[in-house]
Each structure stands twice: as structure tokens, then as C-alpha cells.
Scaffold this motif. Structure first.
Motif, PDB file in Angstrom:
ATOM      1  N   ASP A 154      -0.920 110.411  39.207  1.00 27.33           N
ATOM      2  CA  ASP A 154      -0.211 109.151  39.377  1.00 27.33           C
ATOM      3  C   ASP A 154      -0.713 108.519  40.670  1.00 27.33           C
ATOM      4  O   ASP A 154      -0.971 109.224  41.656  1.00 27.33           O
ATOM      5  CB  ASP A 154       1.305 109.354  39.454  1.00 27.33           C
ATOM      6  N   THR A 155      -0.874 107.209  40.655  1.00 26.29           N
ATOM      7  CA  THR A 155      -1.306 106.475  41.838  1.00 26.29           C
ATOM      8  C   THR A 155      -0.327 105.341  42.066  1.00 26.29           C
ATOM      9  O   THR A 155      -0.112 104.512  41.179  1.00 26.29           O
ATOM     10  CB  THR A 155      -2.732 105.919  41.647  1.00 26.29           C
ATOM     11  N   ILE A 156       0.289 105.341  43.246  1.00 25.18           N
ATOM     12  CA  ILE A 156       1.327 104.357  43.563  1.00 25.18           C
ATOM     13  C   ILE A 156       0.842 103.484  44.715  1.00 25.18           C
ATOM     14  O   ILE A 156       0.418 103.995  45.754  1.00 25.18           O
ATOM     15  CB  ILE A 156       2.651 105.049  43.935  1.00 25.18           C
ATOM     16  N   CYS A 188       3.672  99.233  42.811  1.00 33.15           N
ATOM     17  CA  CYS A 188       3.085  99.351  41.475  1.00 33.15           C
ATOM     18  C   CYS A 188       2.486 100.734  41.299  1.00 33.15           C
ATOM     19  O   CYS A 188       2.245 101.454  42.260  1.00 33.15           O
ATOM     20  CB  CYS A 188       1.998  98.291  41.274  1.00 33.15           C
ATOM     21  N   HIS A 189       2.242 101.101  40.057  1.00 32.56           N
ATOM     22  CA  HIS A 189       1.565 102.374  39.816  1.00 32.56           C
ATOM     23  C   HIS A 189       0.646 102.252  38.619  1.00 32.56           C
ATOM     24  O   HIS A 189       0.719 101.314  37.826  1.00 32.56           O
ATOM     25  CB  HIS A 189       2.572 103.518  39.653  1.00 32.56           C
ATOM     26  N   ILE A 190      -0.243 103.249  38.518  1.00 31.66           N
ATOM     27  CA  ILE A 190      -1.218 103.294  37.427  1.00 31.66           C
ATOM     28  C   ILE A 190      -1.435 104.752  37.048  1.00 31.66           C
ATOM     29  O   ILE A 190      -1.681 105.598  37.908  1.00 31.66           O
ATOM     30  CB  ILE A 190      -2.531 102.591  37.849  1.00 31.66           C
ATOM     31  N   ASN A 191      -1.312 105.048  35.768  1.00 35.18           N
ATOM     32  CA  ASN A 191      -1.455 106.426  35.296  1.00 35.18           C
ATOM     33  C   ASN A 191      -1.650 106.417  33.779  1.00 35.18           C
ATOM     34  O   ASN A 191      -1.859 105.363  33.170  1.00 35.18           O
ATOM     35  CB  ASN A 191      -0.248 107.286  35.698  1.00 35.18           C
ATOM     36  N   LYS A 197      -3.462 100.709  33.353  1.00 35.07           N
ATOM     37  CA  LYS A 197      -3.242  99.356  33.865  1.00 35.07           C
ATOM     38  C   LYS A 197      -2.214  99.408  34.990  1.00 35.07           C
ATOM     39  O   LYS A 197      -1.307 100.241  34.972  1.00 35.07           O
ATOM     40  CB  LYS A 197      -2.749  98.429  32.754  1.00 35.07           C
ATOM     41  N   VAL A 198      -2.353  98.515  35.942  1.00 35.44           N
ATOM     42  CA  VAL A 198      -1.410  98.459  37.056  1.00 35.44           C
ATOM     43  C   VAL A 198      -0.098  97.863  36.559  1.00 35.44           C
ATOM     44  O   VAL A 198      -0.077  96.766  36.009  1.00 35.44           O
ATOM     45  CB  VAL A 198      -1.979  97.630  38.220  1.00 35.44           C
ATOM     46  N   ASP A 199       0.991  98.599  36.768  1.00 39.07           N
ATOM     47  CA  ASP A 199       2.298  98.176  36.276  1.00 39.07           C
ATOM     48  C   ASP A 199       3.311  98.234  37.415  1.00 39.07           C
ATOM     49  O   ASP A 199       3.204  99.067  38.323  1.00 39.07           O
ATOM     50  CB  ASP A 199       2.745  99.095  35.134  1.00 39.07           C
ATOM     51  N   ALA A 275      -2.111 103.161  49.199  1.00 40.01           N
ATOM     52  CA  ALA A 275      -2.052 103.781  47.872  1.00 40.01           C
ATOM     53  C   ALA A 275      -1.916 105.282  48.035  1.00 40.01           C
ATOM     54  O   ALA A 275      -2.613 105.891  48.852  1.00 40.01           O
ATOM     55  CB  ALA A 275      -3.301 103.448  47.076  1.00 40.01           C
ATOM     56  N   LEU A 276      -1.022 105.876  47.278  1.00 40.56           N
ATOM     57  CA  LEU A 276      -0.860 107.324  47.258  1.00 40.56           C
ATOM     58  C   LEU A 276      -1.313 107.829  45.901  1.00 40.56           C
ATOM     59  O   LEU A 276      -0.760 107.447  44.873  1.00 40.56           O
ATOM     60  CB  LEU A 276       0.599 107.711  47.509  1.00 40.56           C
ATOM     61  N   GLN A 277      -2.336 108.676  45.905  1.00 39.00           N
ATOM     62  CA  GLN A 277      -2.844 109.254  44.659  1.00 39.00           C
ATOM     63  C   GLN A 277      -2.545 110.754  44.665  1.00 39.00           C
ATOM     64  O   GLN A 277      -2.902 111.465  45.605  1.00 39.00           O
ATOM     65  CB  GLN A 277      -4.350 109.007  44.527  1.00 39.00           C
ATOM     66  N   VAL A 278      -1.895 111.212  43.605  1.00 40.43           N
ATOM     67  CA  VAL A 278      -1.482 112.606  43.501  1.00 40.43           C
ATOM     68  C   VAL A 278      -1.915 113.148  42.143  1.00 40.43           C
ATOM     69  O   VAL A 278      -1.698 112.496  41.117  1.00 40.43           O
ATOM     70  CB  VAL A 278       0.050 112.750  43.655  1.00 40.43           C
TER      71      VAL A 278
END
Length: 283
Positions: A154-156, A188-191, A197-199, A275-278
Motif C-alpha cells: 500500500d502506498t499512501i 490518497c492511496h494506491i494499491n 489508480k490513485v484514490d 508518500a509512505l510505501q509499505v
């Protein structure tokens, strides 16, 4: 079977850096003021940041089709018969589809995996794919394994430069003005769930509350110190360091790396974005 591993600069690494790892790379296209640049080749990250400070607007696009054609023809001449590709996600770019189309035209077997994002997740997936094939794993085993990385990720993102988003057409002038007045921070996040898509995840008043909201979110998802944590920033290193401390205070034994947000994303988010990517890594 001879496999060529292919990615793009959405990873945040240049084609020259990938060449040293034995992985083929294609440059995404960045366009500013009518000039098209090859990402990390004819324009540097530092030059892009300077243009953002000058309030310039960029557009991005997939690698030039001629570049893909030339690369794949060369690979075929060198005896490669299979392309294993992990490009920037399909939700953000047509790169995946272009690679598949040209591989099919040249009668090359195409194995692609959608990373549902970009940056370090994309980087780690192509590295693991190459390692597994070289260790003797099958294409199917390898594809399934790297898919688990994408599925776990997940990327926020938190946005600060709302005026940049207004200039780029991603916010109306009225919405940008109201958000600035009320100190609203879009999250927003993208996963995989968003289809790459960025949501919108939330909208929070004040920067620190937004950070706390993101940390609450990842804790609720069960993302702990066993995951890989990346903080990416757009020319706001000190704020990234403060964000890192806040996460460390909430999640025991977590290891966090700070990097520059990949250029192809940062030109859309604007300066000050965090951005935080985990994701769950494969050792």
C-alpha cells in the motif's frame, strides 16, 4: 529458454543503474513546455525539482514505442525468447500494454506482472524475479512470488502544494482555495484494491493529523516491523525525517528508509508531498 528482465524508470533508478544489475530498462517520458525528456537520462531529478520550484507543469507518458521496439529487436537478435516485465502499474501508464503488444509482434513470450504502483515495490519485484529465475525457479513460480509483493503493498500520499494541483488541473481553483483556507490535507492511496489508480483515502485538517491518520491506517491493516517501510518525499527531507520519527514512536522495531519520490510521480504531486510505501518483502 533465455529470459530478459525489463522494467522502466518508474522504479526511481536510471537505465544505467539497472544495466549494472543485468536488467533492461526503458525511460519514461517527461514533457515540460513542449520539450520531451527521457527520465533520468536527458533530465535529472534535481532539474525537475528546480522546475517545480519555478511552478512549471509536467506531463508524463510511457517510453517511446520506438525505444521498446529497438530494445526487443536487439534482445531477440541476442537470443532472448522471453520477456519478463514489471513496468510502472497499468493504472498509471500504458507501458505494460505497449510492452506486451510489441513482444507479441516479435513472437517473444511475454510474462508481465502488474505492481499496482511504482517506486520501491516495482524495484524489488523485478530484482526478486531475476534472482528466482537464476536460481532455477519456473516462470510460474516466479510470477506467483513477485505477485505476493504487489498484493501486500500500500502506498499512501499526503499533498501539501495544492496550488500545484490546481495548475495541473487536479483541483479546481475554488477547491484549492477552500482547502488552503481550512488547512485541509488530502490523503490518497494506491494499491491492488484501487486497481493501481490513485484514490482518495481521507481529507484531514492539519499536516500532523494527516500523518497520524496514515499511521492509524497502516496499523489497522496489520503492517508491522516485518514489512518494508519507505518514506518518499518531494524536496522536503526534514519533514520526511519528522514523519519517520512519528511512525517509529507508534510501531516497535520498524526500519524505515527515506528516499526521493520517483520523478514521474513527484511532478504530479508537487513539492512537499510525503508518500509512505509499505510492503511484505521476499528475502
Amino acid at each position: 529458454m533465455r529470459v530478459a528482465f525489463v522494467t522502466d524508470t518508474g522504479t526511481g533508478k536510471s537505465c544505467e543503474q539497472w544495466e549494472k544489475e543485468g536488467i533492461f530498462c526503458l525511460p519514461l517520458q517527461l514533457e515540460c513546455e513542449g520539450i520531451s525528456y527521457d527520465e533520468y537520462q536527458t533530465i535529472t531529478h534535481e532539474q525537475v525539482i528546480q522546475k517545480l520550484h519555478e511552478k512549471k507543469i509536467f506531463r508524463t507518458s510511457l517510453p517511446k514505442l520506438g525505444y521498446i521496439q529497438d530494445l526487443f529487436e536487439t534482445l531477440k537478435e541476442q537470443g532472448y525468447d522471453t520477456i519478463f516485465a514489471i513496468p510502472i502499474c497499468r493504472g498509471l501508464s500504458g507501458c505494460y500494454d505497449a510492452l506486451e503488444m510489441i513482444a507479441n509482434q516479435l513472437d517473444l513470450t511475454f510474462i508481465g506482472v502488474d505492481c499496482y504502483v511504482t517506486a520501491v515495490v516495482q524495484t524489488r519485484m523485478i530484482q526478486v524475479a531475476k534472482q528466482m529465475i537464476e536460481q532455477g525457479h519456473s516462470l510460474e513460480e516466479t510470477k506467483e512470488s513477485v505477485q505476493t509483493i504487489a498484493d501486500s503493498a500500500d502506498t499512501i500520499l499526503m499533498f501539501k502544494d495544492l496550488q500545484h494541483m490546481k495548475r495541473g488541473g487536479r483541483l479546481t481553483p475554488a477547491a484549492a482555495a477552500l482547502a488552503g483556507l481550512l488547512k485541509i490535507v488530502p490523503i490518497c492511496h494506491i494499491n491492488k484494491e484501487t486497481g493501481g489508480k490513485v484514490d482518495t483515502l481521507d481529507k484531514v485538517r492539519t499536516w500532523k493529523k494527516a500523518q497520524d491518520k496514515v499511521i492509524d491506517y497502516i496499523i489497522k491493516k496489520g503492517m508491522d516491523a516485518s514489512y518494508t517501510f519507505i518514506i518518499a518525499h518531494v524536496d522536503c527531507l526534514e519533514e520526511a525525517k519528522e514523519y519517520k520519527k512519528r511512525i517509529e514512536e507508534r510501531i516497535s522495531d520498524v526500519q524505515i528508509q527515506i528516499i526521493d519520490l520517483v520523478t514521474a510521480v513527484g511532478i504530479h504531486t508537487g513539492l512537499g508531498c510525503l508518500a509512505l510505501q509499505v510492503f511484505k518483502n521476499i528475502k
